[in-house]
Scaffold this motif. Structure first.
Motif, PDB file in Angstrom:
ATOM      1  N   GLY A   1       0.824  -1.218   0.000  1.00 39.15           N
ATOM      2  CA  GLY A   1       0.000   0.000   0.000  1.00 39.15           C
ATOM      3  C   GLY A   1       0.850   1.256   0.000  1.00 39.15           C
ATOM      4  O   GLY A   1       0.559   2.220  -0.726  1.00 39.15           O
ATOM      5  N   ILE A   2       1.899   1.264   0.796  1.00 39.00           N
ATOM      6  CA  ILE A   2       2.754   2.466   0.855  1.00 39.00           C
ATOM      7  C   ILE A   2       3.577   2.593  -0.432  1.00 39.00           C
ATOM      8  O   ILE A   2       3.834   3.704  -0.914  1.00 39.00           O
ATOM      9  CB  ILE A   2       3.661   2.429   2.116  1.00 39.00           C
ATOM     10  N   THR A   3       3.978   1.475  -0.996  1.00 39.38           N
ATOM     11  CA  THR A   3       4.699   1.542  -2.282  1.00 39.38           C
ATOM     12  C   THR A   3       3.802   2.183  -3.341  1.00 39.38           C
ATOM     13  O   THR A   3       4.242   3.041  -4.119  1.00 39.38           O
ATOM     14  CB  THR A   3       5.156   0.128  -2.705  1.00 39.38           C
ATOM     15  N   GLU A   4       2.532   1.803  -3.365  1.00 40.53           N
ATOM     16  CA  GLU A   4       1.597   2.407  -4.315  1.00 40.53           C
ATOM     17  C   GLU A   4       1.446   3.912  -4.024  1.00 40.53           C
ATOM     18  O   GLU A   4       1.420   4.732  -4.954  1.00 40.53           O
ATOM     19  CB  GLU A   4       0.237   1.691  -4.241  1.00 40.53           C
ATOM     20  N   ALA A   5       1.378   4.264  -2.742  1.00 39.81           N
ATOM     21  CA  ALA A   5       1.248   5.681  -2.372  1.00 39.81           C
ATOM     22  C   ALA A   5       2.446   6.478  -2.894  1.00 39.81           C
ATOM     23  O   ALA A   5       2.292   7.583  -3.438  1.00 39.81           O
ATOM     24  CB  ALA A   5       1.139   5.811  -0.851  1.00 39.81           C
ATOM     25  N   VAL A   6       3.633   5.910  -2.758  1.00 35.72           N
ATOM     26  CA  VAL A   6       4.843   6.572  -3.269  1.00 35.72           C
ATOM     27  C   VAL A   6       4.744   6.695  -4.792  1.00 35.72           C
ATOM     28  O   VAL A   6       5.017   7.757  -5.366  1.00 35.72           O
ATOM     29  CB  VAL A   6       6.104   5.770  -2.867  1.00 35.72           C
ATOM     30  N   HIS A   7       4.317   5.628  -5.429  1.00 36.63           N
ATOM     31  CA  HIS A   7       4.257   5.603  -6.896  1.00 36.63           C
ATOM     32  C   HIS A   7       3.331   6.695  -7.451  1.00 36.63           C
ATOM     33  O   HIS A   7       3.627   7.323  -8.453  1.00 36.63           O
ATOM     34  CB  HIS A   7       3.795   4.221  -7.369  1.00 36.63           C
ATOM     35  N   ILE A   8       2.187   6.898  -6.783  1.00 34.38           N
ATOM     36  CA  ILE A   8       1.246   7.900  -7.305  1.00 34.38           C
ATOM     37  C   ILE A   8       1.520   9.300  -6.756  1.00 34.38           C
ATOM     38  O   ILE A   8       0.797  10.242  -7.040  1.00 34.38           O
ATOM     39  CB  ILE A   8      -0.236   7.508  -7.048  1.00 34.38           C
ATOM     40  N   GLY A   9       2.567   9.435  -5.944  1.00 36.31           N
ATOM     41  CA  GLY A   9       2.975  10.761  -5.464  1.00 36.31           C
ATOM     42  C   GLY A   9       2.161  11.272  -4.289  1.00 36.31           C
ATOM     43  O   GLY A   9       2.097  12.485  -4.051  1.00 36.31           O
ATOM     44  N   ALA A  10       1.528  10.365  -3.514  1.00 32.62           N
ATOM     45  CA  ALA A  10       0.762  10.810  -2.340  1.00 32.62           C
ATOM     46  C   ALA A  10       1.709  11.403  -1.300  1.00 32.62           C
ATOM     47  O   ALA A  10       2.886  11.026  -1.228  1.00 32.62           O
ATOM     48  CB  ALA A  10       0.009   9.626  -1.733  1.00 32.62           C
ATOM     49  N   LYS A  11       1.190  12.332  -0.514  1.00 34.88           N
ATOM     50  CA  LYS A  11       2.004  12.937   0.558  1.00 34.88           C
ATOM     51  C   LYS A  11       1.490  12.541   1.939  1.00 34.88           C
ATOM     52  O   LYS A  11       2.237  12.474   2.901  1.00 34.88           O
ATOM     53  CB  LYS A  11       1.961  14.477   0.448  1.00 34.88           C
ATOM     54  N   ILE A  12       0.155  12.323   2.016  1.00 36.28           N
ATOM     55  CA  ILE A  12      -0.455  11.954   3.302  1.00 36.28           C
ATOM     56  C   ILE A  12      -1.152  10.610   3.131  1.00 36.28           C
ATOM     57  O   ILE A  12      -1.901  10.414   2.169  1.00 36.28           O
ATOM     58  CB  ILE A  12      -1.495  13.002   3.750  1.00 36.28           C
ATOM     59  N   VAL A  13      -0.885   9.694   4.046  1.00 39.01           N
ATOM     60  CA  VAL A  13      -1.574   8.399   4.011  1.00 39.01           C
ATOM     61  C   VAL A  13      -2.341   8.253   5.314  1.00 39.01           C
ATOM     62  O   VAL A  13      -1.899   8.732   6.358  1.00 39.01           O
ATOM     63  CB  VAL A  13      -0.585   7.223   3.834  1.00 39.01           C
ATOM     64  N   ALA A  14      -3.497   7.605   5.260  1.00 35.89           N
ATOM     65  CA  ALA A  14      -4.340   7.570   6.456  1.00 35.89           C
ATOM     66  C   ALA A  14      -5.072   6.244   6.588  1.00 35.89           C
ATOM     67  O   ALA A  14      -5.310   5.543   5.603  1.00 35.89           O
ATOM     68  CB  ALA A  14      -5.352   8.708   6.395  1.00 35.89           C
ATOM     69  N   CYS A  15      -5.438   5.932   7.830  1.00 39.65           N
ATOM     70  CA  CYS A  15      -6.265   4.758   8.077  1.00 39.65           C
ATOM     71  C   CYS A  15      -7.022   4.928   9.389  1.00 39.65           C
ATOM     72  O   CYS A  15      -6.629   5.731  10.230  1.00 39.65           O
ATOM     73  CB  CYS A  15      -5.415   3.483   8.161  1.00 39.65           C
ATOM     74  N   ALA A  16      -8.109   4.173   9.517  1.00 36.51           N
ATOM     75  CA  ALA A  16      -8.746   3.977  10.818  1.00 36.51           C
ATOM     76  C   ALA A  16      -8.253   2.623  11.290  1.00 36.51           C
ATOM     77  O   ALA A  16      -7.960   1.757  10.464  1.00 36.51           O
ATOM     78  CB  ALA A  16     -10.258   3.959  10.671  1.00 36.51           C
ATOM     79  N   SER A  17      -8.173   2.435  12.612  1.00 39.55           N
ATOM     80  CA  SER A  17      -7.539   1.190  13.044  1.00 39.55           C
ATOM     81  C   SER A  17      -7.896   0.813  14.470  1.00 39.55           C
ATOM     82  O   SER A  17      -8.189   1.669  15.303  1.00 39.55           O
ATOM     83  CB  SER A  17      -6.022   1.343  12.910  1.00 39.55           C
ATOM     84  N   THR A  18      -7.824  -0.499  14.723  1.00 43.29           N
ATOM     85  CA  THR A  18      -7.870  -0.970  16.106  1.00 43.29           C
ATOM     86  C   THR A  18      -6.440  -1.099  16.654  1.00 43.29           C
ATOM     87  O   THR A  18      -6.235  -1.682  17.707  1.00 43.29           O
ATOM     88  CB  THR A  18      -8.601  -2.324  16.209  1.00 43.29           C
ATOM     89  N   GLY A  19      -5.459  -0.600  15.925  1.00 40.57           N
ATOM     90  CA  GLY A  19      -4.100  -0.486  16.456  1.00 40.57           C
ATOM     91  C   GLY A  19      -2.997  -1.064  15.599  1.00 40.57           C
ATOM     92  O   GLY A  19      -1.924  -0.466  15.462  1.00 40.57           O
ATOM     93  N   ASN A  20      -3.224  -2.221  14.992  1.00 37.78           N
ATOM     94  CA  ASN A  20      -2.140  -2.839  14.226  1.00 37.78           C
ATOM     95  C   ASN A  20      -1.939  -2.208  12.851  1.00 37.78           C
ATOM     96  O   ASN A  20      -0.799  -1.989  12.430  1.00 37.78           O
ATOM     97  CB  ASN A  20      -2.397  -4.340  14.074  1.00 37.78           C
TER      98      ASN A  20
END
Ligand code: F0G
Length: 414
Positions: free
Chosen positions: A124-143
């Motif tokens: 997921g982060i590799t894809e974010a880098v590839h498309i030039g994203a600057k902010i990545v986000a998620c909702a989570s129970t912690g992991n």
């Protein structure tokens, strides 16, 4: 490769790197459509085996080693921490207790941040880098949070995390904070946090919950690695703890591809195990319903799977249907029994949520579900160090003594 709507009746296709989270036609979830691989199965297995001797970071990763089945990126864009490569551990004593003869644990808690989420996050982060994203986000129970925070830090991206306030273990929170993520605590459940984040997707934030199709691609490689470890002979049963149902979906996709490309000749029956207090998927299955009814206030000691409205239930039900397995739920008492047994009898420390899969084996075998000699694999999804509170509440506390010479002598009976 392209993105495709998961609903076969729609099957709308989008370019692979379109930053969409849902189908623009019907609102369904998207998945990566894997292209035919230009290798024979035997040649691929040989290639993957040879990569285990390589020093290339992509070959060292237990995800990117199987990259013929992943979207392609220039090597310099791949964000990896050497994830995967987790062992398959035999559970003789647990098997004897449960009354089965062949039980193994695939312990995904031995990943870089201590859970299976790293396997999806590297993709997921590799894809974010590839498309030039600057902010990545998620909702989570912690992991997911801890994994996103680590891989975002490595990639130089801003990680933003939405957590249900007061409902996640301190250690998971500490990881995310230490990796420098921005943390927003929501008064409400995981489901509320996810809803809040989905409303924010238009603000130029790249969304990395498990409905992200690239995360599913990374997680699917767990089953490539497992089959590799089992000499490409599938077990009879695979048990998976179920929360938001991303992992169950990813494993279903893996088996579909492994079969389609001739890498295995049969798949295991997949058994998804939820916690009884957060069991909308198990209930849907038991009641033979065609739609999932959310649980409004999910409650379980296994906080990682305290989820009332799993986003990926449609993919997960398809995975169950194709494999001929089932969906069940176990009580917190059953989870704790399995959790204790793993630690005390096997030396295996996992999260309560992970122990749900082992509790599922004990419960199902008591009902006579498994045939004699069945080969069973349980996925353990997170490391026990993630949730020390459960362990500390569950043990006899250590004795504290005065360390003066006299007191020590007395203790030793001198
Ligand atoms: N086990 C652990 C340890 C988890 O952290 C999770 C999910 C699951 C099982 C269930 O996996 O959602 O793919 O069905 N944790 C998510 C999180 C929700 O935010 O860390 P699933």
């Amino acid at each position: 490769m392209q993105l495709r709507c998961f609903d076969p009746a729609c099957a709308t296709r989008l370019p692979l790197h379109a930053p969409a989270l849902e189908c623009p036609q019907c609102g369904g979830l998207l998945e990566v459509e894997t292209d035919p691989v230009p290798y024979e199965a035997a040649a691929l297995k040989q290639l993957w085996s040879e990569r285990r001797r390589s020093r290339d970071p992509r070959d060292i990763s237990g995800v990117w080693r199987y990259r013929e089945f992943l979207p392609e990126y220039p090597a310099r864009e791949i964000v990896t921490l050497g994830e995967g490569n987790t062992p398959l551990v035999r559970g003789h004593k647990t098997a004897a207790f449960a009354g089965v003869s062949d039980l193994q644990f695939k312990h995904l808690g031995w990943n870089p941040t201590g859970s299976f989420k790293d396997l999806g996050m590297t993709a997921g982060i590799t894809e974010a880098v590839h498309i030039g994203a600057k902010i990545v986000a998620c909702a989570s129970t912690g992991n997911t949070a801890a994994a996103l925070a680590a891989y975002a830090a490595r990639a130089g991206l801003i990680g933003r995390i939405y957590l249900p306030a007061g409902q996640i273990s301190l250690n998971k929170l500490a990881q995310s904070l230490d990796f420098g993520a921005e943390i927003v605590q929501i008064e409400g459940s995981f489901d509320d946090a996810l809803n809040m984040l989905l409303e924010k997707t238009s603000e130029g934030i790249y969304f990395l919950n498990s409905i992200n199709p690239f995360r599913i691609e990374g997680q699917k490689t767990t089953m490539f690695e497992l089959m590799d470890q089992l000499d490409w002979k599938a077990p009879d049963y695979l048990l998976v703890p179920g929360g938001n149902l991303g992992n169950s979906s990813a494993f279903g996709k893996a088996f579909d591809e492994l079969l389609r490309f001739g890498l295995i000749d049969r798949a295991p029956r997949m058994i998804v195990v939820q916690a009884a207090g957060a069991n909308p998927f198990a209930r849907m299955w038991r009641e033979q319903a065609s739609e999932l009814t959310p649980v409004a206030e999910p409650e379980t000691i296994a906080t990682a799977i305290r989820i009332g409205k799993p986003a990926s239930w449609q993919q997960a039900i398809a995975a169950r249907d194709e494999s001929g397995g089932l969906i069940d739920a176990v009580s917190d008492e059953e989870i704790l029994q399995a959790y204790d047994m793993l630690a005390r009898l096997e030396g295996v420390f996992c999260e309560p949520a992970s122990a749900a899969s082992v509790a599922g084996v004990i419960k199902l075998n008591a009902r006579g579900y498994f045939e004699p000699g069945a080969r069973i694999v349980c996925t353990l999804t997170g490391n026990g160090l993630k949730d020390p509170d459960t362990a500390m509440k569950n043990v006899t506390q250590p004795v504290t003594i005065d360390a003066t010479e006299g007191a020590v002598r007395k203790l030793l009976g001198d």
